[in-house]
Write a protein that holds these residues in place. Structure first.
Motif, PDB file in Angstrom:
ATOM      1  N   CYS A  32       0.831  -1.211   0.000  1.00 48.58           N
ATOM      2  CA  CYS A  32       0.000   0.000   0.000  1.00 48.58           C
ATOM      3  C   CYS A  32       0.859   1.252   0.000  1.00 48.58           C
ATOM      4  O   CYS A  32       0.552   2.237  -0.686  1.00 48.58           O
ATOM      5  N   VAL A  35       2.138   1.644  -3.546  1.00 45.74           N
ATOM      6  CA  VAL A  35       1.101   2.165  -4.449  1.00 45.74           C
ATOM      7  C   VAL A  35       0.927   3.666  -4.229  1.00 45.74           C
ATOM      8  O   VAL A  35       0.814   4.436  -5.185  1.00 45.74           O
ATOM      9  N   GLU A  38       3.834   5.416  -5.839  1.00 42.49           N
ATOM     10  CA  GLU A  38       3.723   5.347  -7.292  1.00 42.49           C
ATOM     11  C   GLU A  38       2.721   6.367  -7.839  1.00 42.49           C
ATOM     12  O   GLU A  38       2.834   6.803  -8.980  1.00 42.49           O
ATOM     13  N   SER A  44      -2.864   6.094   0.767  1.00 40.76           N
ATOM     14  CA  SER A  44      -3.224   4.927  -0.034  1.00 40.76           C
ATOM     15  C   SER A  44      -4.684   4.531   0.144  1.00 40.76           C
ATOM     16  O   SER A  44      -5.138   3.554  -0.444  1.00 40.76           O
ATOM     17  N   TRP A 162       3.685  -2.479 -11.081  1.00 41.89           N
ATOM     18  CA  TRP A 162       2.429  -2.787 -11.771  1.00 41.89           C
ATOM     19  C   TRP A 162       2.506  -4.128 -12.494  1.00 41.89           C
ATOM     20  O   TRP A 162       1.537  -4.878 -12.535  1.00 41.89           O
ATOM     21  N   TRP A 165       1.966  -6.510  -9.725  1.00 44.15           N
ATOM     22  CA  TRP A 165       0.571  -6.458  -9.265  1.00 44.15           C
ATOM     23  C   TRP A 165      -0.356  -7.189 -10.221  1.00 44.15           C
ATOM     24  O   TRP A 165      -1.275  -7.885  -9.799  1.00 44.15           O
ATOM     25  N   THR A 178      -7.479   7.336  -8.208  1.00 41.14           N
ATOM     26  CA  THR A 178      -6.627   7.151  -7.027  1.00 41.14           C
ATOM     27  C   THR A 178      -7.009   8.084  -5.884  1.00 41.14           C
ATOM     28  O   THR A 178      -7.536   9.177  -6.103  1.00 41.14           O
TER      29      THR A 178
END
Length: 196
Positions: A32, A35, A38, A44, A162, A165, A178
């Protein structure tokens, strides 16, 4: 900001909330945090607050489904007490708050989407906030964009996460949304923050 414990943090947040406030946090799991980085944010996760039986509840889409979580438990999950509460500049009317509550009940129990597909029937945190506020108040919070655009807009991002993921096959044209795009939405003002 001086570090405070979760009980103090909950008490401070509890005293300033209004129904419909949007609350951002940082889930204390490595993936998390990655992410969030990113996508260019410390946050998150996102949800919104409603009062139920004189207790603040956070409406959130998390694994495995949409639920209502007591504020204190929501805050306990955040990393290093990182919390931000934001509010619409144009305050919600009583009618709009009522609509938020109706829509919440309609979405409770809907499954989580770990692939962050905005066009799926399943939900994830920022999509839930977007859909409910759009229908209840006519407000679109955040920016819907493809994974490819998301990566291109964030120079610190690495496609490696990614690929991991999505098991080696990133759906670059998948539309998503997001918490980062919502936390920076100019339609919101910050009413409380332990970040920055």
């Amino acid at each position: 900001m001086k570090k405070i414990n979760n009980d103090q943090l909950s008490a401070q947040v509890n005293n300033l909330l209004k129904e419909g406030d949007i609350i951002f946090s940082s889930i204390d799991l490595l993936v998390c945090r990655q992410v969030a980085r990113e996508t260019g944010s410390w946050s998150s996760h996102v949800g919104f607050v409603l009062k139920e039986n004189n207790q603040w509840m956070v409406v959130e889409s998390k694994v495995p489904f949409v639920c209502k979580t007591p504020l204190r438990k929501f805050i306990q999950r955040t990393r290093d007490g990182q919390i931000m509460v934001r509010r619409l500049k144009q305050p919600l009317t009583e009618q709009q708050v009522g609509k938020l509550k109706q829509l919440t009940e309609k979405h409770i129990g809907k499954l989580y989407h770990s692939g962050f597909d905005f066009d799926s029937d399943r939900l994830f945190c920022s999509k839930l906030v977007y859909l409910i506020y759009k229908e209840a108040a006519g407000v679109k919070l955040g920016q819907i964009l493809t994974l490819e655009t998301l990566i291109n807009q964030n120079p610190q991002a690495s496609s490696g996460l990614w690929y991991l993921w999505y098991f080696g096959s990133v759906p670059w044209q998948r539309r998503t949304l997001t918490p980062a795009s919502q936390i920076n939405d100019p339609q919101l003002i910050t009413v409380y923050s332990t970040v920055g």
